[in-house]
Motif scaffolding. Structure first.
Motif, PDB file in Angstrom:
ATOM      1  N   ALA A 110       6.327   4.917  10.452  1.00  0.00           N
ATOM      2  CA  ALA A 110       6.771   4.726  11.725  1.00  0.00           C
ATOM      3  C   ALA A 110       6.178   3.050  12.697  1.00  0.00           C
ATOM      4  CB  ALA A 110       5.950   5.316  12.778  1.00  0.00           C
ATOM      5  N   TYR A 111       5.571   2.739  11.583  1.00  0.00           N
ATOM      6  CA  TYR A 111       4.817   1.148  11.791  1.00  0.00           C
ATOM      7  C   TYR A 111       6.166   0.343  11.255  1.00  0.00           C
ATOM      8  CZ  TYR A 111       0.835   1.012  14.066  1.00  0.00           C
ATOM      9  OH  TYR A 111      -0.066   1.325  15.143  1.00  0.00           O
ATOM     10  N   LYS A 112       6.916   0.615  10.006  1.00  0.00           N
ATOM     11  CA  LYS A 112       7.838  -0.088   8.929  1.00  0.00           C
ATOM     12  C   LYS A 112       9.237  -0.338  10.133  1.00  0.00           C
ATOM     13  CE  LYS A 112      10.364  -1.963   6.318  1.00  0.00           C
ATOM     14  NZ  LYS A 112      10.310  -3.367   5.634  1.00  0.00           N
ATOM     15  N   ALA A 113       9.638   1.204  10.923  1.00  0.00           N
ATOM     16  CA  ALA A 113      10.985   1.504  11.219  1.00  0.00           C
ATOM     17  C   ALA A 113      10.368   0.478  12.851  1.00  0.00           C
ATOM     18  CB  ALA A 113      10.802   2.816  11.851  1.00  0.00           C
ATOM     19  N   ARG A 114       9.300   0.260  13.507  1.00  0.00           N
ATOM     20  CA  ARG A 114       8.844  -0.911  14.636  1.00  0.00           C
ATOM     21  C   ARG A 114       8.819  -2.261  14.179  1.00  0.00           C
ATOM     22  NH1 ARG A 114       3.923   1.160  17.232  1.00  0.00           N
ATOM     23  NH2 ARG A 114       4.306   0.424  18.468  1.00  0.00           N
ATOM     24  N   TYR A 115       8.952  -2.194  13.031  1.00  0.00           N
ATOM     25  CA  TYR A 115       8.622  -3.964  12.797  1.00  0.00           C
ATOM     26  C   TYR A 115       9.242  -4.180  11.365  1.00  0.00           C
ATOM     27  CZ  TYR A 115       5.086  -3.790  16.253  1.00  0.00           C
ATOM     28  OH  TYR A 115       4.858  -2.917  17.785  1.00  0.00           O
ATOM     29  N   PRO A 116      10.407  -3.854  11.157  1.00  0.00           N
ATOM     30  CA  PRO A 116      11.019  -3.942  10.132  1.00  0.00           C
ATOM     31  C   PRO A 116      11.356  -4.727   9.506  1.00  0.00           C
ATOM     32  CG  PRO A 116      13.263  -3.622  11.346  1.00  0.00           C
ATOM     33  CD  PRO A 116      11.320  -3.538  12.757  1.00  0.00           C
ATOM     34  N   ASP A 117      10.821  -6.084   9.928  1.00  0.00           N
ATOM     35  CA  ASP A 117      10.983  -7.480   9.148  1.00  0.00           C
ATOM     36  C   ASP A 117       9.730  -8.350   9.098  1.00  0.00           C
ATOM     37  OD1 ASP A 117      14.021  -7.622   9.654  1.00  0.00           O
ATOM     38  OD2 ASP A 117      14.394  -8.410  11.363  1.00  0.00           O
ATOM     39  N   ARG A 118       8.934  -7.355   9.491  1.00  0.00           N
ATOM     40  CA  ARG A 118       7.283  -7.781   9.440  1.00  0.00           C
ATOM     41  C   ARG A 118       7.086  -7.047   7.990  1.00  0.00           C
ATOM     42  NH1 ARG A 118       4.913 -10.413  14.538  1.00  0.00           N
ATOM     43  NH2 ARG A 118       5.709 -11.821  13.899  1.00  0.00           N
ATOM     44  N   ILE A 119       7.086  -5.897   7.912  1.00  0.00           N
ATOM     45  CA  ILE A 119       6.507  -5.022   7.337  1.00  0.00           C
ATOM     46  C   ILE A 119       7.302  -4.404   5.741  1.00  0.00           C
ATOM     47  CG2 ILE A 119       5.580  -2.262   6.371  1.00  0.00           C
ATOM     48  CD1 ILE A 119       4.776  -2.612   9.808  1.00  0.00           C
ATOM     49  N   ARG A 120       6.317  -4.992   5.022  1.00  0.00           N
ATOM     50  CA  ARG A 120       6.946  -4.552   3.526  1.00  0.00           C
ATOM     51  C   ARG A 120       5.381  -2.985   3.044  1.00  0.00           C
ATOM     52  NH1 ARG A 120       6.704  -9.730  -0.012  1.00  0.00           N
ATOM     53  NH2 ARG A 120       7.690  -8.470  -1.445  1.00  0.00           N
ATOM     54  N   LEU A 121       6.480  -2.434   1.896  1.00  0.00           N
ATOM     55  CA  LEU A 121       5.939  -1.362   2.134  1.00  0.00           C
ATOM     56  C   LEU A 121       5.597  -0.753  -0.038  1.00  0.00           C
ATOM     57  CD1 LEU A 121       6.853   1.403   4.879  1.00  0.00           C
ATOM     58  CD2 LEU A 121       4.560  -0.287   4.469  1.00  0.00           C
ATOM     59  N   TYR A 122       4.314  -0.925  -0.442  1.00  0.00           N
ATOM     60  CA  TYR A 122       4.604   0.104  -1.746  1.00  0.00           C
ATOM     61  C   TYR A 122       5.051   1.169  -1.892  1.00  0.00           C
ATOM     62  CZ  TYR A 122       3.767   0.589  -6.077  1.00  0.00           C
ATOM     63  OH  TYR A 122       3.774   1.257  -7.908  1.00  0.00           O
ATOM     64  N   LEU A 123       5.433   1.659  -1.624  1.00  0.00           N
ATOM     65  CA  LEU A 123       4.912   3.773  -2.051  1.00  0.00           C
ATOM     66  C   LEU A 123       4.957   4.237  -2.765  1.00  0.00           C
ATOM     67  CD1 LEU A 123       6.826   4.177   1.933  1.00  0.00           C
ATOM     68  CD2 LEU A 123       4.689   3.800   1.142  1.00  0.00           C
ATOM     69  N   PRO A 124       4.629   4.663  -4.217  1.00  0.00           N
ATOM     70  CA  PRO A 124       4.462   5.533  -5.822  1.00  0.00           C
ATOM     71  C   PRO A 124       4.789   6.948  -5.413  1.00  0.00           C
ATOM     72  CG  PRO A 124       2.330   4.908  -4.479  1.00  0.00           C
ATOM     73  CD  PRO A 124       3.068   4.087  -3.682  1.00  0.00           C
ATOM     74  N   ASP A 125       4.972   7.370  -5.579  1.00  0.00           N
ATOM     75  CA  ASP A 125       6.070   9.074  -5.308  1.00  0.00           C
ATOM     76  C   ASP A 125       4.580   9.887  -6.188  1.00  0.00           C
ATOM     77  OD1 ASP A 125       6.112   8.631  -7.961  1.00  0.00           O
ATOM     78  OD2 ASP A 125       8.758   9.093  -8.245  1.00  0.00           O
ATOM     79  N   LYS A 126       3.524   9.456  -6.892  1.00  0.00           N
ATOM     80  CA  LYS A 126       2.704  10.680  -7.274  1.00  0.00           C
ATOM     81  C   LYS A 126       1.382   8.867  -6.708  1.00  0.00           C
ATOM     82  CE  LYS A 126       2.506   8.282 -11.580  1.00  0.00           C
ATOM     83  NZ  LYS A 126       2.493   8.930 -13.305  1.00  0.00           N
ATOM     84  N   ASN A 127       0.232   9.847  -6.869  1.00  0.00           N
ATOM     85  CA  ASN A 127      -1.174   8.872  -6.449  1.00  0.00           C
ATOM     86  C   ASN A 127      -1.594   8.445  -7.225  1.00  0.00           C
ATOM     87  OD1 ASN A 127      -4.741   9.059  -6.505  1.00  0.00           O
ATOM     88  ND2 ASN A 127      -4.037   8.209  -4.512  1.00  0.00           N
ATOM     89  N   LEU A 128      -2.091   6.606  -7.362  1.00  0.00           N
ATOM     90  CA  LEU A 128      -2.056   5.725  -8.391  1.00  0.00           C
ATOM     91  C   LEU A 128      -3.440   5.737  -8.925  1.00  0.00           C
ATOM     92  CD1 LEU A 128       0.483   2.676  -7.910  1.00  0.00           C
ATOM     93  CD2 LEU A 128       0.657   5.227  -8.787  1.00  0.00           C
TER      94      LEU A 128
END
Length: 283
Positions: free
Chosen positions: A52-70
């Motif tokens: 939700a924060y990424k949607a609000r601040y797309p140019d300021r936030i970079r995400l790393y979202l693995p598809d399993k717990n690392l």
């Protein structure tokens, strides 16, 4: 290139993550910054909030979202590699900043003091286990004018709280494998940074550090915490810091004696004898 990468890792921090992100987005600075967030496939709503924060601040936030717990170490390695700023500031997903000028103060200091590679500051500790809050104690082991070198980080405790750290992006990518093998990656990180310059401590309270049962370190028993510290110093002694063995030996002996005292209190006499011998001969 962005000036500052704010490095955030989060796992099951639904209760805290929004406060952490708001404290970053509220920073008042003349420098450019980005949020690099590694969200480790939480079982609660942490990822939903981060998206939700990424949607609000797309140019300021970079995400790393693995598809399993690392897990902590793989997440540390993968998310740190995304930090490309000239400086990197640390913030765990369950902590937050309370001074809107924190980044400005720290970057300004490093900009004008090239002999320093990093800086950190006093924090307010909120202990949800004991239901207390208190400001951290100023470091006992330090140099002149609150400066730190390698020797100061080979004392009996680590004086740095991660939510206070800002450093030059000098360590390189990827992080060294020996560093990732340590029980306390952050402590080893400060030792590496000391190779590139001194550390500086600010006595201003600029962030909150939370202690709670789900904390990776604070949720453990005293005995297990001490065993991890001993393991850390043994690994450091056999890694890139063998020239500092006189420091590591003293610390290992100190903590072996601490285990001896706990064993006696618990009437575990077999381990008490072992740890007393270890404390004398640094086995």
């Amino acid at each position: 290139m962005v000036d500052i990468s704010i490095w955030i890792t989060a796992y099951n921090h639904e209760e805290y993550i929004a406060e952490a992100l708001e404290s970053v987005l509220g920073q008042l600075t003349t420098f450019t910054y980005e949020l690099v967030i590694g969200e480790d496939f939480s079982s609660d709503r942490t990822r939903e909030i981060v998206l939700a924060y990424k949607a609000r601040y797309p140019d300021r936030i970079r995400l790393y979202l693995p598809d399993k717990n690392l897990g902590m170490i793989p997440m540390t390695k993968a998310s740190y590699d995304l930090c490309t700023g000239r400086y990197i500031a640390w913030l765990d997903g369950d902590d937050y900043w309370i001074d809107p000028y924190k980044l400005q103060k720290q970057v300004e200091f490093l900009e004008t003091n090239p002999e320093f590679s990093f800086c950190f500051h006093k924090v307010r500790i909120i202990d949800r286990i004991k239901d207390t809050f208190v400001d951290s104690v100023d470091p006992v082991h330090k140099g002149i004018d609150n400066t730190f070198s390698t020797e100061h980080f080979l004392q009996v405790y680590n004086p740095v709280y991660t939510s206070s750290v800002l450093h030059r992006n000098v360590v390189g990518h990827p992080l060294p494998e020996w560093l990732l093998s340590l029980p306390f990656t952050d402590w080893g990180f400060y030792l590496i940074l000391c190779k590139y310059g001194k550390g500086k401590y600010f006595s201003e309270t600029m962030s909150i550090y939370r202690v709670h049962q789900r904390g990776a370190y604070s949720g453990q028993t005293d005995y297990n915490q001490i065993l991890q510290i001993i393991s850390f110093f043994k690994l450091i002694r056999n890694a890139e810091f063998s020239q500092y063995n006189k420091y590591t030996k003293k610390v290992i002996q100190y903590y072996r004696y601490r285990l001896y005292e706990i064993d006696l209190k618990n009437r575990d006499f077999v381990n008490a004898i072992k740890n007393r011998l270890f404390s004398r001969f640094c086995i």
